[in-house]
Design an enzyme around this catalytic site. Sequence first.
Site, PDB file in Angstrom:
ATOM      1  N   LYS A   1      74.987  26.109 -29.807  1.00 17.89           N
ATOM      2  CA  LYS A   1      74.721  27.432 -30.385  1.00 17.89           C
ATOM      3  C   LYS A   1      75.798  27.718 -31.421  1.00 17.89           C
ATOM      4  O   LYS A   1      76.983  27.569 -31.145  1.00 17.89           O
ATOM      5  CB  LYS A   1      74.726  28.462 -29.260  1.00 17.89           C
ATOM      6  CG  LYS A   1      74.923  29.904 -29.670  1.00 17.89           C
ATOM      7  CD  LYS A   1      74.598  30.827 -28.497  1.00 17.89           C
ATOM      8  CE  LYS A   1      75.522  32.019 -28.421  1.00 17.89           C
ATOM      9  NZ  LYS A   1      75.267  32.836 -27.213  1.00 17.89           N
TER      10      LYS A   1
ATOM     11  N   GLU B   1      69.221  34.140 -31.591  1.00 18.43           N
ATOM     12  CA  GLU B   1      69.626  35.138 -30.600  1.00 18.43           C
ATOM     13  C   GLU B   1      70.065  36.427 -31.291  1.00 18.43           C
ATOM     14  O   GLU B   1      70.880  36.397 -32.221  1.00 18.43           O
ATOM     15  CB  GLU B   1      70.778  34.540 -29.783  1.00 18.43           C
ATOM     16  CG  GLU B   1      71.290  35.404 -28.648  1.00 18.43           C
ATOM     17  CD  GLU B   1      72.400  34.707 -27.865  1.00 18.43           C
ATOM     18  OE1 GLU B   1      72.581  33.476 -28.014  1.00 18.43           O
ATOM     19  OE2 GLU B   1      73.101  35.405 -27.121  1.00 18.43           O
TER      20      GLU B   1
ATOM     21  N   ASP C   1      69.729  39.373 -26.431  1.00 18.06           N
ATOM     22  CA  ASP C   1      70.974  39.404 -25.663  1.00 18.06           C
ATOM     23  C   ASP C   1      71.370  40.883 -25.526  1.00 18.06           C
ATOM     24  O   ASP C   1      70.991  41.558 -24.555  1.00 18.06           O
ATOM     25  CB  ASP C   1      72.037  38.564 -26.397  1.00 18.06           C
ATOM     26  CG  ASP C   1      73.429  38.642 -25.795  1.00 18.06           C
ATOM     27  OD1 ASP C   1      73.657  39.442 -24.885  1.00 18.06           O
ATOM     28  OD2 ASP C   1      74.338  37.905 -26.257  1.00 18.06           O
TER      29      ASP C   1
ATOM     30  N   GLY D   1      77.175  33.873 -21.696  1.00 18.82           N
ATOM     31  CA  GLY D   1      78.571  33.884 -21.276  1.00 18.82           C
ATOM     32  C   GLY D   1      79.331  34.999 -21.969  1.00 18.82           C
ATOM     33  O   GLY D   1      78.895  35.525 -22.999  1.00 18.82           O
TER      34      GLY D   1
ATOM     35  N   LYS E   1      77.394  30.575 -33.988  1.00 16.60           N
ATOM     36  CA  LYS E   1      77.418  31.976 -34.378  1.00 16.60           C
ATOM     37  C   LYS E   1      77.203  32.026 -35.884  1.00 16.60           C
ATOM     38  O   LYS E   1      77.814  31.227 -36.635  1.00 16.60           O
ATOM     39  CB  LYS E   1      78.775  32.596 -34.044  1.00 16.60           C
ATOM     40  CG  LYS E   1      79.044  32.678 -32.545  1.00 16.60           C
ATOM     41  CD  LYS E   1      78.287  33.832 -31.915  1.00 16.60           C
ATOM     42  CE  LYS E   1      78.770  34.076 -30.490  1.00 16.60           C
ATOM     43  NZ  LYS E   1      77.924  35.071 -29.813  1.00 16.60           N
TER      44      LYS E   1
ATOM     45  N   ASP F   1      73.193  32.437 -33.109  1.00 13.69           N
ATOM     46  CA  ASP F   1      73.383  33.770 -32.512  1.00 13.69           C
ATOM     47  C   ASP F   1      74.025  34.669 -33.561  1.00 13.69           C
ATOM     48  O   ASP F   1      75.123  34.382 -34.052  1.00 13.69           O
ATOM     49  CB  ASP F   1      74.290  33.663 -31.279  1.00 13.69           C
ATOM     50  CG  ASP F   1      74.469  34.997 -30.543  1.00 13.69           C
ATOM     51  OD1 ASP F   1      73.901  36.016 -31.004  1.00 13.69           O
ATOM     52  OD2 ASP F   1      75.174  35.011 -29.516  1.00 13.69           O
TER      53      ASP F   1
ATOM     54  N   LYS G   1      72.855  38.003 -18.960  1.00 16.71           N
ATOM     55  CA  LYS G   1      74.282  38.086 -18.644  1.00 16.71           C
ATOM     56  C   LYS G   1      74.398  39.024 -17.453  1.00 16.71           C
ATOM     57  O   LYS G   1      73.922  40.174 -17.520  1.00 16.71           O
ATOM     58  CB  LYS G   1      75.096  38.621 -19.822  1.00 16.71           C
ATOM     59  CG  LYS G   1      75.184  37.628 -20.972  1.00 16.71           C
ATOM     60  CD  LYS G   1      76.073  38.146 -22.084  1.00 16.71           C
ATOM     61  CE  LYS G   1      76.069  37.144 -23.254  1.00 16.71           C
ATOM     62  NZ  LYS G   1      76.727  37.714 -24.457  1.00 16.71           N
TER      63      LYS G   1
ATOM     64  N   SER H   1      78.705  27.508 -27.027  1.00 12.88           N
ATOM     65  CA  SER H   1      78.605  28.502 -28.089  1.00 12.88           C
ATOM     66  C   SER H   1      79.814  28.342 -29.004  1.00 12.88           C
ATOM     67  O   SER H   1      80.955  28.422 -28.550  1.00 12.88           O
ATOM     68  CB  SER H   1      78.586  29.902 -27.461  1.00 12.88           C
ATOM     69  OG  SER H   1      78.674  30.884 -28.467  1.00 12.88           O
TER      70      SER H   1
HETATM   71  O1  OSB Z   1      76.766  36.918 -27.907  1.00  9.68           O
HETATM   72  O2  OSB Z   1      76.591  35.487 -26.382  1.00  9.68           O
HETATM   73  C1  OSB Z   1      77.301  36.214 -27.075  1.00  9.68           C
HETATM   74  C2  OSB Z   1      81.005  35.568 -26.444  1.00  9.68           C
HETATM   75  C3  OSB Z   1      81.462  36.854 -26.409  1.00  9.68           C
HETATM   76  C4  OSB Z   1      80.590  37.890 -26.589  1.00  9.68           C
HETATM   77  C5  OSB Z   1      79.244  37.654 -26.833  1.00  9.68           C
HETATM   78  C6  OSB Z   1      78.760  36.359 -26.859  1.00  9.68           C
HETATM   79  C7  OSB Z   1      79.671  35.291 -26.687  1.00  9.68           C
HETATM   80  C8  OSB Z   1      79.285  33.897 -26.756  1.00  9.68           C
HETATM   81  C9  OSB Z   1      80.145  32.883 -26.033  1.00  9.68           C
HETATM   82  O3  OSB Z   1      78.356  33.489 -27.383  1.00  9.68           O
HETATM   83  C10 OSB Z   1      79.745  32.706 -24.618  1.00  9.68           C
HETATM   84  C11 OSB Z   1      80.729  31.910 -23.811  1.00  9.68           C
HETATM   85  O4  OSB Z   1      81.062  30.792 -24.210  1.00  9.68           O
HETATM   86  O5  OSB Z   1      81.166  32.417 -22.761  1.00  9.68           O
HETATM   87 MG    MG Z   2      74.715  36.533 -27.871  1.00  9.52          MG
END
Ligand code: OSB
Ligand code: MG
Length: 377
Positions: A162, A214, A239, A291, A164, A189, A263, A136
């Site tokens: 992924k 996402e 999510d 994560g 953001k 995401d 999660k 991510s």
């Molecule tokens: O939305 O999945 C998410 C990190 C912090 C809070 C929310 C998210 C995320 C990530 C990174 O996308 C996930 C990771 O690398 O642990």
């Molecule tokens: Mg997410």
Amino acid sequence: MKIQEIRMRHMEMRMKNPFTTSFGTMQDKPFLLVEVRDEEGNSGWGESVAFSHPWYAEETVETNAHMIRDVLSPLLLGKDISHPDEVSEIFAGIRRNNMAKSAIEGAVWDLYAKREKMTLAEALGGTKDKIDVGISIGVQDSAEAMVETVRGFIEEGYKRIKMKIKPGADVEIVRAVREAFPEVPLMADANSAYTLDDVPLLKELDEFNLTMIEQPLAHDDIIDHAKLQEAIETPVCLDESIHSLEDVKKAVELGSCRVINVKIGRVGGLTESRKIHDYCMEKGIPLWCGGMLESGIGRAHNVALTTLPNFVLPGDTAGSSRYWEEDIIEPEVVAVDGEITVPSGYGIGYEPDLKKIDKYTVSEEVFTPETSGAEQA
Ligand code: OSB
Ligand code: MG
């Protein structure tokens, strides 16, 4: 197993790099570790994935500390339990606070697997000895920066990228990455940054063959996501909206998503995660493990969960070195060519490194059946 002691550590680690979402940027990572001990001196470890600020979910490190100290530990201490599934029953009268529940429940699962001389993956019914992982990537300032960051992680072998996105940093960035890497499994995401007014913009993403988008809409929505899914071709993945099997059933019945990000902390633990897994497997809804920028303890739980068969899409569980100068487990989690080999040691299978854990511990509290409250150690 009799629950004799619960030790809660307030940790403070700093990530190698800042991580930016549609909400803001984080780099310092305060979090809680929970160690649960039984009558034989065995211990199991869990991690609270709550952040210091409630931008992703309503829980925070401090609300989790309160719940673990004052509400959840007193319910569990002194109890003799035969299976970790009982923990969620013991906590059933407490509304939500899923990340706090999950930190303790995860420690009990680790403890149970160790006592039974099983890996946590086996205890959960996992079937894989390797798991596929993606990465991510936080919001980037420009398309060029995103393309270069993506390039680096593709070279490292991650199986899915992924990105953001947020309003103003979306379609053109995705377009640039797709043009640079026509074949790579890509997804975006939004962390709830859009509304139904943005349907035309979200529809533009259809041309990039994303494996999914996402959580585009509100963190607590499942109705608008169903409308959005009707209007776009890209599969919607939920999510933030999913906190339980009940939420999953509603989302699946309404057609709010075609994929779910599980999660463990958000849904209140491994027992609930497994229920969601079994339901989605029956319904043909593919899963992947999300994560929360975890330390090695939480990461190890994610690895174990991902061995269940319906975790068919690469998750966000990248290797330790993506986040930390040094992780607090031995060995660290290592991803090679986008695969993590599931460890064969009992329980979470990675050894908590007490020297490193001490180094990042700011304070700790120990709860026993006698104190059953807040004794400061
Ligand atoms: O939305 O999945 C998410 C990190 C912090 C809070 C929310 C998210 C995320 C990530 C990174 O996308 C996930 C990771 O690398 O642990
Ligand atoms: Mg997410």
